[in-house]
Design a protein around this motif. Structure first.
Motif, PDB file in Angstrom:
ATOM      1  N   VAL A 264      23.017 134.491 -91.037  1.00 28.49           N
ATOM      2  CA  VAL A 264      23.932 134.244 -89.776  1.00 28.49           C
ATOM      3  C   VAL A 264      23.238 133.487 -88.917  1.00 28.49           C
ATOM      4  N   GLN A 265      23.542 132.280 -88.327  1.00 28.48           N
ATOM      5  CA  GLN A 265      22.804 131.342 -87.595  1.00 28.48           C
ATOM      6  C   GLN A 265      23.432 131.265 -86.284  1.00 28.48           C
ATOM      7  N   PHE A 266      22.719 131.480 -85.064  1.00 34.08           N
ATOM      8  CA  PHE A 266      23.207 131.279 -83.888  1.00 34.08           C
ATOM      9  C   PHE A 266      22.577 129.789 -83.221  1.00 34.08           C
ATOM     10  N   VAL A 267      23.653 129.298 -82.252  1.00 32.44           N
ATOM     11  CA  VAL A 267      23.333 128.039 -81.761  1.00 32.44           C
ATOM     12  C   VAL A 267      23.677 128.088 -80.276  1.00 32.44           C
ATOM     13  N   THR A 268      22.961 127.988 -79.315  1.00 36.32           N
ATOM     14  CA  THR A 268      23.456 127.968 -78.084  1.00 36.32           C
ATOM     15  C   THR A 268      23.053 126.702 -77.390  1.00 36.32           C
ATOM     16  N   VAL A 269      24.044 126.253 -76.504  1.00 32.62           N
ATOM     17  CA  VAL A 269      24.082 125.115 -75.723  1.00 32.62           C
ATOM     18  C   VAL A 269      24.442 125.436 -74.313  1.00 32.62           C
ATOM     19  N   ALA A 270      23.339 125.894 -73.586  1.00 32.14           N
ATOM     20  CA  ALA A 270      23.634 126.352 -72.056  1.00 32.14           C
ATOM     21  C   ALA A 270      22.645 125.371 -71.269  1.00 32.14           C
ATOM     22  N   THR A 271      23.240 125.569 -69.887  1.00 34.51           N
ATOM     23  CA  THR A 271      22.552 125.298 -68.718  1.00 34.51           C
ATOM     24  C   THR A 271      21.226 125.930 -68.274  1.00 34.51           C
ATOM     25  N   PRO A 272      20.249 125.306 -67.880  1.00 38.24           N
ATOM     26  CA  PRO A 272      18.956 125.841 -67.913  1.00 38.24           C
ATOM     27  C   PRO A 272      18.853 127.294 -66.921  1.00 38.24           C
ATOM     28  N   GLU A 273      18.163 128.139 -67.408  1.00 35.49           N
ATOM     29  CA  GLU A 273      17.907 129.271 -66.506  1.00 35.49           C
ATOM     30  C   GLU A 273      16.557 129.194 -65.557  1.00 35.49           C
ATOM     31  N   VAL A 275      16.516 127.791 -62.701  1.00 38.99           N
ATOM     32  CA  VAL A 275      16.226 126.660 -61.740  1.00 38.99           C
ATOM     33  C   VAL A 275      17.555 126.597 -60.824  1.00 38.99           C
ATOM     34  N   THR A 276      17.434 125.747 -60.153  1.00 37.18           N
ATOM     35  CA  THR A 276      18.860 125.671 -59.251  1.00 37.18           C
ATOM     36  C   THR A 276      19.887 124.653 -59.838  1.00 37.18           C
ATOM     37  N   THR A 277      21.033 124.899 -59.147  1.00 39.41           N
ATOM     38  CA  THR A 277      22.123 123.923 -59.717  1.00 39.41           C
ATOM     39  C   THR A 277      22.030 122.610 -59.401  1.00 39.41           C
ATOM     40  N   ALA A 278      21.361 122.584 -58.117  1.00 44.76           N
ATOM     41  CA  ALA A 278      20.921 121.122 -57.673  1.00 44.76           C
ATOM     42  C   ALA A 278      20.023 120.540 -58.498  1.00 44.76           C
ATOM     43  N   GLU A 279      19.001 121.082 -58.845  1.00 43.83           N
ATOM     44  CA  GLU A 279      18.175 120.535 -59.898  1.00 43.83           C
ATOM     45  C   GLU A 279      18.584 120.303 -61.303  1.00 43.83           C
ATOM     46  N   ILE A 280      19.492 120.932 -61.699  1.00 39.72           N
ATOM     47  CA  ILE A 280      20.094 120.438 -63.126  1.00 39.72           C
ATOM     48  C   ILE A 280      21.128 119.439 -62.876  1.00 39.72           C
ATOM     49  N   LYS A 281      21.725 119.088 -61.693  1.00 43.31           N
ATOM     50  CA  LYS A 281      22.584 118.307 -61.575  1.00 43.31           C
ATOM     51  C   LYS A 281      21.652 116.761 -61.285  1.00 43.31           C
ATOM     52  N   THR A 282      20.627 117.019 -60.649  1.00 42.79           N
ATOM     53  CA  THR A 282      19.739 115.807 -60.539  1.00 42.79           C
ATOM     54  C   THR A 282      19.350 115.207 -62.062  1.00 42.79           C
ATOM     55  N   ALA A 283      19.062 116.468 -62.818  1.00 39.04           N
ATOM     56  CA  ALA A 283      18.552 116.037 -64.085  1.00 39.04           C
ATOM     57  C   ALA A 283      19.698 115.334 -65.086  1.00 39.04           C
ATOM     58  N   CYS A 284      20.753 115.923 -64.871  1.00 46.32           N
ATOM     59  CA  CYS A 284      21.792 115.507 -65.688  1.00 46.32           C
ATOM     60  C   CYS A 284      22.143 114.070 -65.290  1.00 46.32           C
ATOM     61  N   SER A 285      22.196 113.855 -64.011  1.00 44.71           N
ATOM     62  CA  SER A 285      22.614 112.612 -63.509  1.00 44.71           C
ATOM     63  C   SER A 285      21.968 111.495 -64.013  1.00 44.71           C
ATOM     64  N   ALA A 320      18.106 131.387 -84.057  1.00 47.37           N
ATOM     65  CA  ALA A 320      18.814 131.128 -83.128  1.00 47.37           C
ATOM     66  C   ALA A 320      18.192 129.714 -82.455  1.00 47.37           C
ATOM     67  N   LYS A 321      18.897 128.780 -82.533  1.00 46.57           N
ATOM     68  CA  LYS A 321      18.460 127.489 -81.723  1.00 46.57           C
ATOM     69  C   LYS A 321      19.003 127.510 -80.511  1.00 46.57           C
ATOM     70  N   GLN A 322      18.049 127.290 -79.430  1.00 43.77           N
ATOM     71  CA  GLN A 322      18.562 127.129 -78.167  1.00 43.77           C
ATOM     72  C   GLN A 322      18.389 125.497 -77.697  1.00 43.77           C
ATOM     73  N   LEU A 323      19.484 125.025 -77.227  1.00 44.46           N
ATOM     74  CA  LEU A 323      19.574 123.749 -76.985  1.00 44.46           C
ATOM     75  C   LEU A 323      20.076 123.537 -75.290  1.00 44.46           C
ATOM     76  N   ASP A 324      19.457 122.529 -74.608  1.00 46.36           N
ATOM     77  CA  ASP A 324      19.841 122.383 -73.284  1.00 46.36           C
ATOM     78  C   ASP A 324      21.308 121.565 -73.089  1.00 46.36           C
ATOM     79  N   PHE A 325      21.919 122.091 -72.216  1.00 45.43           N
ATOM     80  CA  PHE A 325      23.341 121.747 -72.131  1.00 45.43           C
ATOM     81  C   PHE A 325      23.794 120.141 -71.846  1.00 45.43           C
ATOM     82  N   CYS A 326      22.949 119.437 -71.007  1.00 44.13           N
ATOM     83  CA  CYS A 326      23.201 118.203 -70.575  1.00 44.13           C
ATOM     84  C   CYS A 326      22.975 117.223 -71.753  1.00 44.13           C
ATOM     85  N   PRO A 327      21.782 117.232 -72.207  1.00 43.73           N
ATOM     86  CA  PRO A 327      21.291 116.260 -73.280  1.00 43.73           C
ATOM     87  C   PRO A 327      22.291 116.271 -74.495  1.00 43.73           C
TER      88      PRO A 327
END
Length: 355
Positions: A264-273, A275-285, A320-327
């Motif tokens: 059984v293999q898990f893969v998660t694609v999720a926004t960071p934990e 940090v602030t929403t403003a920070e991830i939006k800046t990074a994702c931009s 479990a593979k953990q991946l950052d959402f925006c990339p």
């Protein structure tokens, strides 16, 4: 790499399950639309690598005596002559080879109003995941997309409809401020009776046996609880403990036989934990993401995905593979799910034959 449209996934999944060519002139896809052995059509006989010969049919097929079966990519597994010779073919859990039942995949997607802006890309990501799993020699025959926070099966290839359209419709019908359960609460309940769950047409998606199973989570918003909180307990057990027994008793299978934890293999694609929403939006931009997609994202002050993945990996390395959402959303998903699938397959090859 095979490129397929999302509406043709049903056909792609069906041929991966057929180990023998019953009608050489029809082609392994049942429609005669392409070569099924990779051998050129010379209109007659041809000598094969093991020294044998056979008739090459107009669609590229070969006579049954030359092939004992087909691998997950539709290539002929040739019968070996006495004394050996030719490539060695070995089945492993999830391969669909040599009587192995193959692989099931469950996608869990956060559904909120912003999902409408992400739906088209999600459809591509699902398609890419299935292509890369197939290229890694996993025979995927059962696939569904479910709501992460309701557990409802929203889509399967059986529907013959656009996944993006289904997700957009689901997003439009959601409450703007839902009272969410634990992130894995509905995975637990869905998995507990998986073979009985049906897609919107009433079709039970996971009734075909499988020997390997992948769970892929697409989470674009804030998580409501930490995994150790009581809201995440399942039958009195903490979430991590529930999903990490030596055999995956939490996952019901059509045969009633629990899969060993490595299968059984898990893969998660999720926004960071944390940090602030403003920070991830800046990074994702700084990526190629569309502004409307970025506006649909929310960081998570509460840490769930990180501790959950760490707990799974402590029980079973690399489970479990953990991946950052925006990339991933912006274009790195195909390469990352490819490397994850191949790493998993290398571990599956070390597992005993599934009989």
């Amino acid at each position: 790499m095979r490129r397929i449209g999302i509406l043709s996934l049903g056909a792609v999944l069906s041929f991966a399950c057929v180990p023998y060519e019953l009608n050489p002139d029809a082609g392994w896809d049942g429609g005669g639309e392409g070569p099924d052995s990779g051998h050129p059509d010379d209109g007659g006989s041809q000598e094969f690598p093991d020294g044998g010969g056979g008739v090459i049919y107009p669609d590229g097929g070969v006579t049954i005596p030359l092939c004992q079966g087909y691998d997950p990519k539709g290539l002929c597994i040739e019968i070996q002559p006495p004394g050996g010779g030719g490539p060695e073919v070995r089945d492993f859990p999830g391969s669909g080879v040599g009587g192995d039942p193959g692989t099931g995949v469950l996608f869990l997607v956060r559904i909120d109003r912003g999902t409408a802006n992400l739906a088209a890309r999600y459809e591509v990501m699902v398609q890419q995941a299935l292509e890369e799993l197939s290229d890694a020699k996993l025979s995927v025959h059962s696939v569904a997309v479910a709501s992460l926070y309701s557990g409802q099966l929203l889509w399967s290839p059986n529907l013959g409809t656009s996944l993006a359209g289904v997700l957009t419709q689901a997003a439009a019908s959601t409450d703007g401020n839902p009272d969410l359960p634990c992130t894995t609460a509905h995975l637990a309940s869905l998995a507990a009776d998986l073979p009985t769950r049906t897609d919107p047409s009433g079709w039970p998606v996971f009734t075909t046996p499988f020997s390997a199973f992948m769970v892929i989570v697409l989470e674009s918003g804030a998580r409501p609880y930490q995994p150790g909180e009581s809201a995440c307990e399942v039958g009195g057990a903490p979430a991590i403990a529930h999903f990490t027994p030596e055999t995956a008793s939490w996952l019901a299978t059509p045969t009633g036989r629990s899969l060993p934890r490595p299968q059984v293999q898990f893969v998660t694609v999720a926004t960071p934990e944390g940090v602030t929403t403003a920070e991830i939006k800046t990074a994702c931009s700084q990526t190629s993401m569309d502004p409307s997609a970025i506006d649909s994202l929310e960081a998570s002050p509460v840490a769930f995905i990180g501790p959950f993945a760490s707990g799974l990996n402590s029980a079973q390395s690399d489970s479990a593979k953990q991946l950052d959402f925006c990339p991933q959303y912006a274009g790195k998903w195909a390469s990352n799910i490819s490397s994850t699938a191949r790493s998993w397959v290398s571990r599956l090859r070390a597992q005993p034959k599934w009989e």
